[in-house]
Design a protein around this motif. Structure first.
Motif, PDB file in Angstrom:
ATOM      1  N   MET A 100       0.860  -1.185   0.000  1.00 42.35           N
ATOM      2  CA  MET A 100       0.000   0.000   0.000  1.00 42.35           C
ATOM      3  C   MET A 100       0.892   1.229   0.000  1.00 42.35           C
ATOM      4  N   ALA A 101       0.821   2.024  -1.059  1.00 45.58           N
ATOM      5  CA  ALA A 101       1.718   3.174  -1.161  1.00 45.58           C
ATOM      6  C   ALA A 101       0.956   4.472  -1.383  1.00 45.58           C
ATOM      7  N   ARG A 102      -0.304   4.365  -1.862  1.00 46.69           N
ATOM      8  CA  ARG A 102      -0.963   5.586  -2.329  1.00 46.69           C
ATOM      9  C   ARG A 102      -1.489   6.454  -1.183  1.00 46.69           C
ATOM     10  N   LYS A 103      -2.073   7.586  -1.577  1.00 48.65           N
ATOM     11  CA  LYS A 103      -2.563   8.560  -0.600  1.00 48.65           C
ATOM     12  C   LYS A 103      -3.705   7.988   0.215  1.00 48.65           C
ATOM     13  N   LEU A 104      -3.677   8.241   1.519  1.00 46.62           N
ATOM     14  CA  LEU A 104      -4.744   7.756   2.398  1.00 46.62           C
ATOM     15  C   LEU A 104      -5.993   8.615   2.221  1.00 46.62           C
ATOM     16  N   GLU A 105      -7.142   7.981   2.369  1.00 47.85           N
ATOM     17  CA  GLU A 105      -8.431   8.698   2.276  1.00 47.85           C
ATOM     18  C   GLU A 105      -9.298   8.278   3.458  1.00 47.85           C
ATOM     19  N   PRO A 106     -10.209   9.164   3.891  1.00 43.69           N
ATOM     20  CA  PRO A 106     -11.106   8.772   4.985  1.00 43.69           C
ATOM     21  C   PRO A 106     -11.859   7.495   4.622  1.00 43.69           C
ATOM     22  N   GLY A 107     -11.945   6.579   5.558  1.00 47.24           N
ATOM     23  CA  GLY A 107     -12.658   5.320   5.310  1.00 47.24           C
ATOM     24  C   GLY A 107     -11.747   4.164   4.951  1.00 47.24           C
TER      25      GLY A 107
END
Ligand code: GLY
Ligand code: MN
Length: 465
Positions: A379-386
């Protein structure tokens, strides 16, 4: 199952993202273990579960992205089945529970797809990970089983990943239930880490806890005093005082939502000073990532943060040296930390990994590194709520890897190979939590499981004389 509105809304949201065509979602079938009638515990396909919620084998769902209709294919049991299995809900009853109006016998799916193909309609399907599904798709689509995965729909994969990545409140509740079970599994494991006990006994005990709460384990339990073997599935060792025991284990709920927790326990209940120093470094990597994880942050940067904390800690005990930013950029830390910080978690413990790790953990803004260690980051991408992700840094002393790097004189400017000899038999330490990304930060899910040196030693002192 959740309410039927959950499943109809999910299918509607999926439809909205596709340009048209039919979405074919085959469920799983029973798989024989050692002869046809002796089967593995059944596990439904997670994407089928997500859109239809039905846990039973031998179903297929079709979502029509043009007409807005949904179809369910499955067979009602006849009396020959019922005498063995008891009466089960009918296909119509199950369809009603997930809001599908049109049901057919399973065999009707062949004509249905064949007609759609003859009309030139696009059939979207996801990558298949089971031979049976590949054979079904071969029969349905006329593509050789070995080539089925070369013709999957990228449009569908991306749409499913988009939906399943953001967990709904009802899903978080399920994950928390899976964590309640993990709490019991891990505290039991800690209490059982007594010299003279065989790993197998603890392994069986904690797998039994998962089963007794309604779901299977979310992946084969990793429990070993040889924690330097990252996914160690051998459990024959007898615990000895002074060893470290890694327990990496989680449960599924009855609805198949997962937990995934790792704790490292000193056999006998007390960490040595040498173990404590390494443990505190891994703990710092875990807690600092938890402090800094929030929407907009690249998880790759969280991985690199954990790698730097680990390299700093190793420098402070004389195992690494030189400029730490430089060491991490070049990948020297990977001798001790040769895996990624974490992965998404949901209906799969490595959520959606079957759809392709790069679709789940990477996107146009972040590409997979080619460096040993960092390349294994899921997992490398930008974090998002949820989003629900695991935070699982570790430090390992892997004799086979140490020997190769030493022989190659690899990163001698960053690694103190002489000092490393003192740690050859140290084993490994990993600490893993499951976090939910919130609007402003993140939240560790589940009831806190002892994690600091003090908390672990205190819990163990109550049970170990
Ligand atoms: N907990 C096992 C893994 O994440 O691979
Ligand atoms: Mn994990």
């Amino acid at each position: 199952m959740f309410s039927k509105e959950i499943y109809t809304t999910r299918r509607e949201n999926l439809r909205k993202q596709l340009s048209g065509g039919l979405i074919l979602l085959p469920g799983n079938s029973d798989v024989p273990f050692n002869y046809p009638a002796n089967i593995y515990t059944f596990r439904q396909d997670s994407s089928f579960l997500y859109f239809f919620g039905i846990k039973n084998p031998d179903f297929a769902g079709i979502i029509d992205a043009d007409s807005g209709e949904d179809f369910l294919f499955g067979n009602d049991l006849d009396i020959d089945d019922i005498i063995w299995t008891g009466e089960q809900p009918s296909v119509k009853e199950l369809a009603d529970k997930c809001g599908v109006k049109q049901t057919y016998n399973f065999s009707a799916v062949y004509d249905f797809i064949s007609k759609a193909i003859s009309e030139g309609r696009k059939i979207h399907y996801l990558p298949a990970y089971r031979a049976q599904t590949k054979l079904l798709l071969e029969k349905l689509l006329g593509i050789p089983a070995g080539e089925v995965n070369d013709n999957t729909s990228e449009e569908l994969i991306k749409a499913v990943v988009k939906l399943r990545s953001v967990k709904e409140p009802v899903e978080i509740k399920e994950i928390e239930k899976a964590l309640d079970t993990a709490y019991l599994m891990h505290t039991t494991s800690m209490k059982s880490a007594v010299p003279g006990v065989k790993e197998q006994e603890i392994y069986g005990k904690i797998e039994g806890i998962a089963l007794s709460y309604g779901g299977p384990v979310s992946f084969p339990v990793i429990l070993s005093v040889n924690g330097q073997i990252l996914h160690n599935h051998h459990h024959e060792n007898i615990l000895k005082a002074g060893q470290l025991m890694i327990t990496d284990a989680g449960a599924e709920t009855e609805m198949h939502y997962c937990s995934d927790i790792t704790r490292t326990t000193p056999v006998g209940g007390k960490f040595s000073l040498k173990q404590k120093e390494i443990y505190e470094t891994v703990l710092k990597a875990n807690t600092e990532v938890i402090k800094k994880s929030k929407p907009g942050v690249f998880y790759k940067d969280m991985h690199l943060l954990s790698a730097k904390i680990i390299a700093e800690g190793l420098k402070s005990v004389g195992l690494m040296k030189g400029d730490i930013d430089d060491a991490v950029e070049k990948g020297a830390h990977a001798l001790f930390y040769p895996h990624g910080l974490g992965h998404m978690m949901g209906l799969d413990v490595h959520d959606m990994e079957g759809l392709g790790e790069d679709y789940v953990g990477y996107d146009d803004t972040v590409k997979r590194s080619k460096l040993f260690g960092t390349a294994f980051l899921r997992m490398a991408r930008k974090l998002e709520p949820g989003f629900v992700v695991t935070v699982e840094p570790g430090i390992y002393f892997i004799p086979a890897l140490i020997d190769i790097w030493k022989k190659e004189n690899k990163f001698t400017e960053f690694i103190n190979y002489d000092k490393l000899e003192e740690y050859r038999n140290f084993g490994g330490i990993r600490i893993e939590d499951d976090i939910l990304i919130t609007e402003n930060g993140c939240k560790v899910l589940g009831k806190p499981i002892p994690k600091t040196v003090e908390e672990i030693e205190n819990l163990m002192s109550e049970f170990i004389a």
